[in-house]
Design a protein around this motif. Structure first.
Motif, PDB file in Angstrom:
ATOM      1  N   GLN A  22       0.828  -1.204   0.000  1.00  0.00           N
ATOM      2  CA  GLN A  22       0.000   0.000   0.000  1.00  0.00           C
ATOM      3  C   GLN A  22       0.860   1.251   0.000  1.00  0.00           C
ATOM      4  N   THR A  23       0.323   2.311  -0.552  1.00  0.00           N
ATOM      5  CA  THR A  23       0.921   3.630  -0.428  1.00  0.00           C
ATOM      6  C   THR A  23       0.124   4.371   0.638  1.00  0.00           C
ATOM      7  N   LEU A  24       0.816   4.836   1.654  1.00  0.00           N
ATOM      8  CA  LEU A  24       0.152   5.537   2.758  1.00  0.00           C
ATOM      9  C   LEU A  24       0.785   6.902   2.976  1.00  0.00           C
ATOM     10  N   ARG A  25      -0.066   7.861   3.307  1.00  0.00           N
ATOM     11  CA  ARG A  25       0.434   9.177   3.708  1.00  0.00           C
ATOM     12  C   ARG A  25       0.673   9.132   5.210  1.00  0.00           C
ATOM     13  N   GLU A  31       4.122  10.621   1.506  1.00  0.00           N
ATOM     14  CA  GLU A  31       3.580   9.327   1.078  1.00  0.00           C
ATOM     15  C   GLU A  31       4.712   8.319   0.927  1.00  0.00           C
ATOM     16  N   TYR A  71      -1.216   6.858  11.555  1.00  0.00           N
ATOM     17  CA  TYR A  71      -1.501   6.724  10.122  1.00  0.00           C
ATOM     18  C   TYR A  71      -1.351   5.274   9.672  1.00  0.00           C
ATOM     19  N   LEU A  72      -0.326   4.585  10.151  1.00  0.00           N
ATOM     20  CA  LEU A  72      -0.101   3.189   9.773  1.00  0.00           C
ATOM     21  C   LEU A  72      -1.169   2.277  10.363  1.00  0.00           C
ATOM     22  N   SER A  75      -4.337   1.054   8.484  1.00  0.00           N
ATOM     23  CA  SER A  75      -4.276   0.051   7.420  1.00  0.00           C
ATOM     24  C   SER A  75      -3.712  -1.288   7.870  1.00  0.00           C
TER      25      SER A  75
END
Length: 152
Positions: A22-25, A31, A71-72, A75
């Motif tokens: 996944q790409t996460l901000r 990102e 943020y992590l 997900s």
């Protein structure tokens, strides 16, 4: 996962599992691409409520992200919490030791380390991190501290 009931201060490791790439901000860091696997975050709890309050925050979903790890965790799945009660700040020392575990790679530069000189407090591994080995390493270097235990 239910966090420890200890209101003592201490240091902890949050172990997450991410199933898909996944790409996460991550807040102001930007990102980043996250590969499937295990992510371990080293943190400390020296504020009001100690470990109980800080770990409760990490276990519960928060609407507003306060720390990089928030943020992590949106997900990834939190699979384990390890902690030790301590009166001294050991977060950076734990991060340095954790980085030396077999198969562990440093994560994003500055992640969880905006208030220190560490490269990161986030680590990646394809395999689950080794609790017993890390516990032994801590015992060797910090035998005066509380023992590492599962806190979930």
């Amino acid at each position: 996962i239910r966090p420890t009931s200890s209101s003592q201060s201490g240091t902890y490791v949050l172990v997450f599992y991410l199933t898909l790439k996944q790409t996460l901000r991550i807040g102001k860091l930007g990102e980043f691409q996250f590969e499937p696997g295990y992510y371990a975050y080293i943190g400390s709890a020296f504020g009001p409520g100690g470990l109980r309050a800080r770990l409760k925050h990490h276990v519960n979903s928060s609407h507003r992200s306060h720390w990089h790890i928030d943020y992590l965790k949106k997900s990834a799945t939190l699979v384990e919490i390890w902690c030790a009660e301590q009166s001294q700040h050991r977060e950076c020392q734990w991060a340095a030791l954790f980085a030396s575990l077999p198969g562990v790679c440093p994560g994003i530069k500055g992640f969880g380390a905006s208030d220190c000189q560490c490269f990161t407090h986030l680590f990646f591994s394809e395999y689950a991190p080794q609790f017993v080995l890390f516990s032994q390493m801590l015992e060797n270097d910090f035998s005066q501290d509380g023992s590492l235990r599962h806190c979930s």
